[in-house]
Design a protein around this motif. Structure first.
Motif, PDB file in Angstrom:
ATOM      1  N   PRO A  14     -22.514  25.678 108.676  1.00 40.85           N
ATOM      2  CA  PRO A  14     -22.766  26.795 109.603  1.00 40.85           C
ATOM      3  C   PRO A  14     -24.233  27.185 109.668  1.00 40.85           C
ATOM      4  O   PRO A  14     -25.023  26.881 108.765  1.00 40.85           O
ATOM      5  CB  PRO A  14     -21.923  27.921 108.995  1.00 40.85           C
ATOM      6  CG  PRO A  14     -21.920  27.627 107.531  1.00 40.85           C
ATOM      7  CD  PRO A  14     -21.872  26.124 107.424  1.00 40.85           C
ATOM      8  N   VAL A  15     -24.566  27.868 110.740  1.00 42.42           N
ATOM      9  CA  VAL A  15     -25.879  28.496 110.882  1.00 42.42           C
ATOM     10  C   VAL A  15     -25.644  29.975 111.150  1.00 42.42           C
ATOM     11  O   VAL A  15     -24.546  30.384 111.530  1.00 42.42           O
ATOM     12  CB  VAL A  15     -26.696  27.869 112.031  1.00 42.42           C
ATOM     13  CG1 VAL A  15     -26.976  26.403 111.768  1.00 42.42           C
ATOM     14  CG2 VAL A  15     -25.987  28.044 113.370  1.00 42.42           C
ATOM     15  N   GLU A  16     -26.665  30.783 110.949  1.00 45.03           N
ATOM     16  CA  GLU A  16     -26.523  32.210 111.216  1.00 45.03           C
ATOM     17  C   GLU A  16     -26.586  32.487 112.712  1.00 45.03           C
ATOM     18  O   GLU A  16     -27.235  31.759 113.471  1.00 45.03           O
ATOM     19  CB  GLU A  16     -27.614  32.978 110.482  1.00 45.03           C
ATOM     20  CG  GLU A  16     -27.460  32.939 108.965  1.00 45.03           C
ATOM     21  CD  GLU A  16     -28.495  33.794 108.259  1.00 45.03           C
ATOM     22  OE1 GLU A  16     -29.485  34.191 108.923  1.00 45.03           O
ATOM     23  OE2 GLU A  16     -28.317  34.059 107.057  1.00 45.03           O
ATOM     24  N   ARG A  17     -25.936  33.546 113.099  1.00 47.92           N
ATOM     25  CA  ARG A  17     -25.876  33.913 114.514  1.00 47.92           C
ATOM     26  C   ARG A  17     -27.282  34.085 115.098  1.00 47.92           C
ATOM     27  O   ARG A  17     -27.543  33.737 116.256  1.00 47.92           O
ATOM     28  CB  ARG A  17     -25.079  35.208 114.674  1.00 47.92           C
ATOM     29  CG  ARG A  17     -24.850  35.637 116.108  1.00 47.92           C
ATOM     30  CD  ARG A  17     -24.398  37.082 116.184  1.00 47.92           C
ATOM     31  NE  ARG A  17     -23.120  37.301 115.521  1.00 47.92           N
ATOM     32  CZ  ARG A  17     -21.940  37.227 116.135  1.00 47.92           C
ATOM     33  NH1 ARG A  17     -21.878  36.947 117.415  1.00 47.92           N
ATOM     34  NH2 ARG A  17     -20.827  37.476 115.461  1.00 47.92           N
ATOM     35  N   ARG A  18     -28.214  34.613 114.319  1.00 51.24           N
ATOM     36  CA  ARG A  18     -29.549  34.916 114.827  1.00 51.24           C
ATOM     37  C   ARG A  18     -30.357  33.659 115.162  1.00 51.24           C
ATOM     38  O   ARG A  18     -31.339  33.738 115.889  1.00 51.24           O
ATOM     39  CB  ARG A  18     -30.326  35.755 113.819  1.00 51.24           C
ATOM     40  CG  ARG A  18     -30.556  35.080 112.482  1.00 51.24           C
ATOM     41  CD  ARG A  18     -31.536  35.885 111.619  1.00 51.24           C
ATOM     42  NE  ARG A  18     -31.055  37.215 111.368  1.00 51.24           N
ATOM     43  CZ  ARG A  18     -30.320  37.582 110.297  1.00 51.24           C
ATOM     44  NH1 ARG A  18     -29.979  36.659 109.395  1.00 51.24           N
ATOM     45  NH2 ARG A  18     -29.934  38.813 110.121  1.00 51.24           N
ATOM     46  N   THR A  19     -29.971  32.497 114.658  1.00 53.93           N
ATOM     47  CA  THR A  19     -30.752  31.285 114.907  1.00 53.93           C
ATOM     48  C   THR A  19     -30.627  30.793 116.343  1.00 53.93           C
ATOM     49  O   THR A  19     -31.521  30.124 116.864  1.00 53.93           O
ATOM     50  CB  THR A  19     -30.319  30.152 113.970  1.00 53.93           C
ATOM     51  OG1 THR A  19     -28.954  29.811 114.241  1.00 53.93           O
ATOM     52  CG2 THR A  19     -30.460  30.565 112.520  1.00 53.93           C
ATOM     53  N   LYS A  20     -29.494  31.058 116.992  1.00 56.86           N
ATOM     54  CA  LYS A  20     -29.252  30.721 118.402  1.00 56.86           C
ATOM     55  C   LYS A  20     -29.272  29.226 118.706  1.00 56.86           C
ATOM     56  O   LYS A  20     -29.370  28.813 119.859  1.00 56.86           O
ATOM     57  CB  LYS A  20     -30.249  31.448 119.311  1.00 56.86           C
ATOM     58  CG  LYS A  20     -30.147  32.969 119.209  1.00 56.86           C
ATOM     59  CD  LYS A  20     -31.069  33.653 120.180  1.00 56.86           C
ATOM     60  CE  LYS A  20     -30.920  35.181 120.081  1.00 56.86           C
ATOM     61  NZ  LYS A  20     -31.806  35.877 121.040  1.00 56.86           N
ATOM     62  N   ASN A  21     -29.163  28.396 117.692  1.00 54.78           N
ATOM     63  CA  ASN A  21     -29.067  26.947 117.905  1.00 54.78           C
ATOM     64  C   ASN A  21     -28.451  26.294 116.676  1.00 54.78           C
ATOM     65  O   ASN A  21     -28.704  26.722 115.550  1.00 54.78           O
ATOM     66  CB  ASN A  21     -30.436  26.324 118.187  1.00 54.78           C
ATOM     67  CG  ASN A  21     -30.372  24.804 118.260  1.00 54.78           C
ATOM     68  OD1 ASN A  21     -30.507  24.118 117.245  1.00 54.78           O
ATOM     69  ND2 ASN A  21     -30.162  24.280 119.453  1.00 54.78           N
ATOM     70  N   ILE A  22     -27.659  25.275 116.929  1.00 53.51           N
ATOM     71  CA  ILE A  22     -27.141  24.454 115.848  1.00 53.51           C
ATOM     72  C   ILE A  22     -27.330  22.997 116.240  1.00 53.51           C
ATOM     73  O   ILE A  22     -26.966  22.582 117.345  1.00 53.51           O
ATOM     74  CB  ILE A  22     -25.651  24.761 115.542  1.00 53.51           C
ATOM     75  CG1 ILE A  22     -25.159  23.879 114.396  1.00 53.51           C
ATOM     76  CG2 ILE A  22     -24.763  24.618 116.774  1.00 53.51           C
ATOM     77  CD1 ILE A  22     -23.797  24.306 113.851  1.00 53.51           C
TER      78      ILE A  22
END
Length: 268
Positions: A166-174
């Motif tokens: 997972p990535v954090e919501r604030r990163t806005k990209n995966i």
């Protein structure tokens, strides 16, 4: 041989005559044992088996995603996550005389009250790399930036599924890379959010694509149908011996795709 667990009036485990005792999720259960089974391999029964196998296969590959996405609902109904998925999605696996058809866009891998995100269309890059941008869903006024955004990828061509880190919501990209042996495979992508309290959002079908690519001289060229047709027809033309005074031209009706002017940068 069956064994008594809590005395003569308690549950038992093992086989006693035609009955088999066992525990499922700490619940004592009994099922019948049938030694001989009438197993005519008719076309209709084969379609039923293929239908069931397809659902179980998908659920088995998506187990990690389902544990995050539907664990609470499955536990409330005393079901495994896989059984819950099959029960809720079986109408999207259509069986018929033409074979099994799966409506991947309607499959639900997660359901819950957490705020989801809006996923943009996936971008398929070279080296089996996929990049997906996402943004805040304006329908939810409050959402934590450190909520986890998950993406699950499934390929019916290789019968494999993978849950990405997972990535954090604030990163806005995966951005992630799929295995090399997935090259050329069709891939379906699903996304969902798990908030700080461990609650999932409803899953979103992000889209599908194919990991094919054609690389020459460092240039990255998406391998679409037009390019396949051009390469195949060009090979035929190159191997054909033109008559005296004639030249081998590009096949009629097929226009060669334009090559990019410079090499694409390697994925980060």
């Amino acid at each position: 041989m069956g064994k008594l667990v809590q005395g003569i009036n308690g549950p038992f485990v093992g086989k006693v005559g035609p009955a088999v005792g066992y525990f499922w999720k700490r619940i004592p259960c009994i099922r019948a044992y049938q030694k001989f089974v009438n197993y005519p391999n008719t076309a209709e029964q084969q379609r039923e088996r293929d239908w069931f196998i397809a659902m179980v296969r998908f659920a088995a590959q998506a187990r990690q995603a389902l544990i995050l996405g539907v664990h609470r609902q499955a536990e409330a109904e005393s079901m495994t996550e896989g059984n819950y998925f099959v029960n809720r999605n079986k109408q999207h696996f259509q069986r018929g005389h033409g074979g099994l058809v799966v409506d991947y866009a309607r499959l639900q891998l997660a359901a819950g009250p957490a705020a989801d995100v809006v996923f943009h269309s996936p971008v398929f890059r070279e080296h089996e790399t996929v990049s997906i941008d996402f943004e805040k869903n304006t329908l939810f006024s409050r959402a934590s930036g450190d909520d986890k955004v998950y993406v699950y990828a499934y390929s019916p061509d290789v019968h494999r599924g993978l849950l990405m880190l997972p990535v954090e919501r604030r990163t806005k990209n995966i951005t992630f890379r799929l295995p090399d042996n997935w090259s050329g495979a069709e891939v379906h992508l699903y996304g969902f959010v798990v908030d700080r309290e461990g609650r999932p959002s409803n899953s979103t079908y992000i889209g599908a694509g194919r990991l094919d690519h054609y690389s020459e001289g460092g240039n990255y060229i998406p391998l679409n149908k037009s390019w396949i047709d051009f390469v195949e027809m060009a090979n035929i033309a190159n191997h054909a011996s033109p008559a005296e005074g004639e030249t081998a031209d590009t096949p009629e009706g097929i226009e060669a795709p334009a090559l990019p002017s410079e090499a694409a940068p390697p994925p980060e």
